[in-house]
Write a protein that holds these residues in place. Structure first.
Motif, PDB file in Angstrom:
ATOM      1  N   ALA A   8       1.450  -0.499   0.442  1.00 32.18           N
ATOM      2  CA  ALA A   8      -0.160   0.334  -0.266  1.00 32.18           C
ATOM      3  C   ALA A   8       0.772   0.960  -0.138  1.00 32.18           C
ATOM      4  O   ALA A   8       1.942   1.397   0.692  1.00 32.18           O
ATOM      5  N   PRO A   9       0.370   2.531  -0.741  1.00 30.24           N
ATOM      6  CA  PRO A   9       1.432   3.668  -0.947  1.00 30.24           C
ATOM      7  C   PRO A   9       1.557   3.883   0.842  1.00 30.24           C
ATOM      8  O   PRO A   9       0.609   4.516   1.839  1.00 30.24           O
ATOM      9  N   ARG A  10       2.601   4.998   1.515  1.00 26.37           N
ATOM     10  CA  ARG A  10       2.892   4.906   2.533  1.00 26.37           C
ATOM     11  C   ARG A  10       4.329   5.725   2.308  1.00 26.37           C
ATOM     12  O   ARG A  10       5.155   5.534   1.475  1.00 26.37           O
ATOM     13  N   ILE A  11       4.057   7.198   3.230  1.00 27.00           N
ATOM     14  CA  ILE A  11       5.489   8.158   3.100  1.00 27.00           C
ATOM     15  C   ILE A  11       5.484   8.047   4.526  1.00 27.00           C
ATOM     16  O   ILE A  11       4.745   8.646   5.228  1.00 27.00           O
ATOM     17  N   ASP A  12       6.983   7.001   5.059  1.00 30.12           N
ATOM     18  CA  ASP A  12       6.548   7.663   6.679  1.00 30.12           C
ATOM     19  C   ASP A  12       8.251   8.395   7.418  1.00 30.12           C
ATOM     20  O   ASP A  12       9.171   7.679   6.817  1.00 30.12           O
ATOM     21  N   VAL A  13       8.615   9.209   7.392  1.00 28.21           N
ATOM     22  CA  VAL A  13       9.437  10.285   8.036  1.00 28.21           C
ATOM     23  C   VAL A  13       9.306   9.876   9.467  1.00 28.21           C
ATOM     24  O   VAL A  13       8.645  10.049  10.042  1.00 28.21           O
ATOM     25  N   ARG A  14      11.136   9.767   9.810  1.00 30.30           N
ATOM     26  CA  ARG A  14      11.812   8.577  10.884  1.00 30.30           C
ATOM     27  C   ARG A  14      12.922   9.657  11.161  1.00 30.30           C
ATOM     28  O   ARG A  14      13.394  10.361   9.739  1.00 30.30           O
ATOM     29  N   ARG A  15      12.763  10.240  12.302  1.00 26.64           N
ATOM     30  CA  ARG A  15      13.414  11.791  12.861  1.00 26.64           C
ATOM     31  C   ARG A  15      14.395  10.967  13.270  1.00 26.64           C
ATOM     32  O   ARG A  15      14.510   9.835  13.866  1.00 26.64           O
ATOM     33  N   ALA A  16      15.971  11.866  13.144  1.00 26.87           N
ATOM     34  CA  ALA A  16      17.135  11.260  14.297  1.00 26.87           C
ATOM     35  C   ALA A  16      17.202  10.719  15.515  1.00 26.87           C
ATOM     36  O   ALA A  16      17.838  10.288  15.720  1.00 26.87           O
ATOM     37  N   ALA A  17      16.614  11.679  16.079  1.00 28.74           N
ATOM     38  CA  ALA A  17      16.148  11.391  17.746  1.00 28.74           C
ATOM     39  C   ALA A  17      15.078  10.670  17.985  1.00 28.74           C
ATOM     40  O   ALA A  17      15.313  10.123  19.133  1.00 28.74           O
ATOM     41  N   LEU A 200      13.437  11.102  -6.883  1.00 29.70           N
ATOM     42  CA  LEU A 200      13.762  10.246  -6.360  1.00 29.70           C
ATOM     43  C   LEU A 200      12.809   9.414  -7.728  1.00 29.70           C
ATOM     44  O   LEU A 200      12.187   9.248  -8.355  1.00 29.70           O
ATOM     45  N   PRO A 201      13.316   7.927  -8.144  1.00 32.50           N
ATOM     46  CA  PRO A 201      13.319   7.180  -9.103  1.00 32.50           C
ATOM     47  C   PRO A 201      11.878   6.557  -7.961  1.00 32.50           C
ATOM     48  O   PRO A 201      11.252   7.104  -6.791  1.00 32.50           O
ATOM     49  N   GLU A 202      10.907   6.340  -9.119  1.00 28.89           N
ATOM     50  CA  GLU A 202       9.865   5.045  -8.262  1.00 28.89           C
ATOM     51  C   GLU A 202      10.123   3.598  -8.593  1.00 28.89           C
ATOM     52  O   GLU A 202      10.959   3.298  -9.519  1.00 28.89           O
ATOM     53  N   ALA A 203      10.105   3.054  -7.270  1.00 28.04           N
ATOM     54  CA  ALA A 203       9.939   2.174  -6.624  1.00 28.04           C
ATOM     55  C   ALA A 203       9.084   1.480  -6.005  1.00 28.04           C
ATOM     56  O   ALA A 203       8.208   2.070  -4.858  1.00 28.04           O
ATOM     57  N   PRO A 204       8.558  -0.102  -5.788  1.00 28.77           N
ATOM     58  CA  PRO A 204       7.786  -0.587  -4.568  1.00 28.77           C
ATOM     59  C   PRO A 204       8.705  -0.347  -3.370  1.00 28.77           C
ATOM     60  O   PRO A 204       7.590   0.087  -2.412  1.00 28.77           O
ATOM     61  N   TYR A 205       9.507   0.540  -2.771  1.00 34.51           N
ATOM     62  CA  TYR A 205      10.032   0.540  -1.732  1.00 34.51           C
ATOM     63  C   TYR A 205      11.361   1.102  -1.958  1.00 34.51           C
ATOM     64  O   TYR A 205      12.343   1.123  -3.159  1.00 34.51           O
ATOM     65  N   LEU A 206      11.504   2.421  -1.013  1.00 39.63           N
ATOM     66  CA  LEU A 206      12.820   2.964  -1.884  1.00 39.63           C
ATOM     67  C   LEU A 206      12.898   3.664   0.065  1.00 39.63           C
ATOM     68  O   LEU A 206      12.170   3.927   0.778  1.00 39.63           O
ATOM     69  N   HIS A 207      14.664   3.814  -0.034  1.00 41.70           N
ATOM     70  CA  HIS A 207      15.120   4.576   1.447  1.00 41.70           C
ATOM     71  C   HIS A 207      15.915   5.516   1.169  1.00 41.70           C
ATOM     72  O   HIS A 207      16.996   5.882   0.674  1.00 41.70           O
ATOM     73  N   LEU A 208      15.162   6.935   1.684  1.00 38.14           N
ATOM     74  CA  LEU A 208      15.808   8.059   1.434  1.00 38.14           C
ATOM     75  C   LEU A 208      16.409   8.582   3.341  1.00 38.14           C
ATOM     76  O   LEU A 208      15.825   8.169   4.181  1.00 38.14           O
ATOM     77  N   PHE A 209      18.007   8.526   3.019  1.00 36.00           N
ATOM     78  CA  PHE A 209      18.612   9.051   4.985  1.00 36.00           C
ATOM     79  C   PHE A 209      19.936  10.474   3.802  1.00 36.00           C
ATOM     80  O   PHE A 209      20.450  10.323   3.113  1.00 36.00           O
ATOM     81  N   ALA A 228      15.123   9.973   7.825  1.00 39.56           N
ATOM     82  CA  ALA A 228      15.269   9.151   7.474  1.00 39.56           C
ATOM     83  C   ALA A 228      13.824   9.189   7.385  1.00 39.56           C
ATOM     84  O   ALA A 228      12.815   9.694   7.145  1.00 39.56           O
ATOM     85  N   VAL A 229      13.435   8.791   5.440  1.00 35.04           N
ATOM     86  CA  VAL A 229      12.066   8.570   4.824  1.00 35.04           C
ATOM     87  C   VAL A 229      12.064   6.931   4.181  1.00 35.04           C
ATOM     88  O   VAL A 229      12.745   6.782   3.563  1.00 35.04           O
ATOM     89  N   ARG A 230      10.864   6.400   4.215  1.00 33.11           N
ATOM     90  CA  ARG A 230      10.598   5.334   3.717  1.00 33.11           C
ATOM     91  C   ARG A 230       9.542   5.281   2.953  1.00 33.11           C
ATOM     92  O   ARG A 230       8.162   5.220   4.017  1.00 33.11           O
ATOM     93  N   PHE A 231       9.723   4.860   1.510  1.00 26.77           N
ATOM     94  CA  PHE A 231       8.957   5.271   0.247  1.00 26.77           C
ATOM     95  C   PHE A 231       8.291   3.625   0.353  1.00 26.77           C
ATOM     96  O   PHE A 231       9.053   3.010   0.408  1.00 26.77           O
ATOM     97  N   THR A 232       6.543   3.337   0.408  1.00 26.61           N
ATOM     98  CA  THR A 232       6.093   2.083   0.288  1.00 26.61           C
ATOM     99  C   THR A 232       5.242   2.818  -0.997  1.00 26.61           C
ATOM    100  O   THR A 232       4.192   3.615  -1.187  1.00 26.61           O
ATOM    101  N   ALA A 233       5.646   1.565  -2.183  1.00 27.54           N
ATOM    102  CA  ALA A 233       4.492   1.788  -3.768  1.00 27.54           C
ATOM    103  C   ALA A 233       5.058   3.488  -3.786  1.00 27.54           C
ATOM    104  O   ALA A 233       3.186   3.517  -4.738  1.00 27.54           O
ATOM    105  N   VAL A 234       5.349   4.111  -4.127  1.00 30.47           N
ATOM    106  CA  VAL A 234       5.456   5.593  -4.363  1.00 30.47           C
ATOM    107  C   VAL A 234       6.592   6.238  -4.725  1.00 30.47           C
ATOM    108  O   VAL A 234       7.726   5.800  -3.758  1.00 30.47           O
ATOM    109  N   GLY A 235       7.132   7.387  -4.963  1.00 32.57           N
ATOM    110  CA  GLY A 235       8.448   7.607  -6.045  1.00 32.57           C
ATOM    111  C   GLY A 235       7.604   8.773  -6.609  1.00 32.57           C
ATOM    112  O   GLY A 235       7.008   9.868  -6.738  1.00 32.57           O
TER     113      GLY A 235
END
Length: 259
Positions: A8-17, A200-209, A228-235
């Motif tokens: 399922a499409p999702r953008i999940d932002v994870r903070r450094a702290a 960013l590329p488009e892919a089922p899974y992306l990880h941006l750091f 960091a950001v975890r992308f699922t089914a979006v890009g």
């Protein structure tokens, strides 16, 4: 690993702290996923990426010889230098702009230390910590022959684009990227001047750091160092540098670990 399920499409932002932290006298390590004695069953990786450790090691110290098996390990240095030595006979100094990959395969022993002066008179003793990111990706086949590869990509990074750093994907065959043993994964890096954008590329899974500096992510807002950001089914989102010295590391993944 699984390549069949449509996430399922999702953008999940994870903070450094919010990262797990391991801190001892010689090491300050921050873990994006479960690692060592830090375990969260809901945070064991994303796509094929199992480890994204943001490490600072003091001079003269480091990781003593230890084993790995069936893992593709990519190291990216932002500041200082890191000495790699392994049981296949490879050794070298990793520094900013030099990409390095170690394939553990059937088994390998290696060490990583901030002590370049101990292996060569060309390096003077110093008091500078080394700051690097180490990333682990599952191979698509187990039991392969262990290996090592490094590549200087500093000139490519000067252009301010997303540069393939390590890849097992067919589309990067023949490109100036280190080969990893997973045909579903690729790592990119970019050094961005203020105001410079990449898509960013488009892919089922992306990880941006974001290992250095600060950027603005289209659709999610400001990201600082260590975010960091975890992308699922979006890009396809734009990433724009908002300050000096920004770097980003991006994993494009077309498969995931088995759940």
């Amino acid at each position: 690993m699984s390549t069949l399920q449509t996430p399922a499409p999702r953008i999940d932002v994870r903070r450094a702290a919010d990262r797990f932290t391991t801190k001892v006298d010689w090491l300050d390590s921050k873990h994006s996923f479960s690692f060592g004695h830090h375990y969260d069953p809901a945070n064991v990786g994303h796509g094929l990426l199992l480890v994204n450790n943001d490490d600072v090691v003091r001079p003269g110290a480091g990781f003593d010889t230890h084993p790995h098996r069936d893992m593709e390990i990519v190291t990216w240095v932002m500041r200082g230098s890191l000495v790699h030595q392994d049981s296949t006979g490879h050794s070298g100094v990793i520094y900013p702009g030099l990409a390095q990959r170690m394939s553990a395969g059937t088994g390998i022993l290696h060490s990583e230390k901030n002590d370049a002066w101990r292996i060569s008179d060309a390096h003077a003793e110093h008091d500078e910590p080394v700051h690097f990111v180490q990333m682990w990706v599952l191979p698509d086949e187990s039991g392969t022959t262990p290996g090592y590869e490094q590549l200087e990509i500093d000139d490519e990074l000067m252009r301010g684009d997303l540069v393939p750093v390590a890849s097992g994907m067919d589309k990067h065959a023949g490109n100036a990227a280190i080969r990893i043993q997973n045909r579903y994964a690729a790592l990119y890096a970019a050094r961005l001047a203020p105001g410079r954008s990449v898509t960013l590329p488009e892919a089922p899974y992306l990880h941006l750091f974001v290992p250095k500096g600060s950027v603005e992510l289209e659709g999610a807002g400001a990201l600082g160092e260590g975010d960091a950001v975890r992308f699922t089914a979006v890009g396809g989102n734009a990433v724009t540098a908002t300050g000096d010295g920004a770097e980003i590391l991006v994993w494009e993944m077309h498969a995931a670990m088995r759940g």
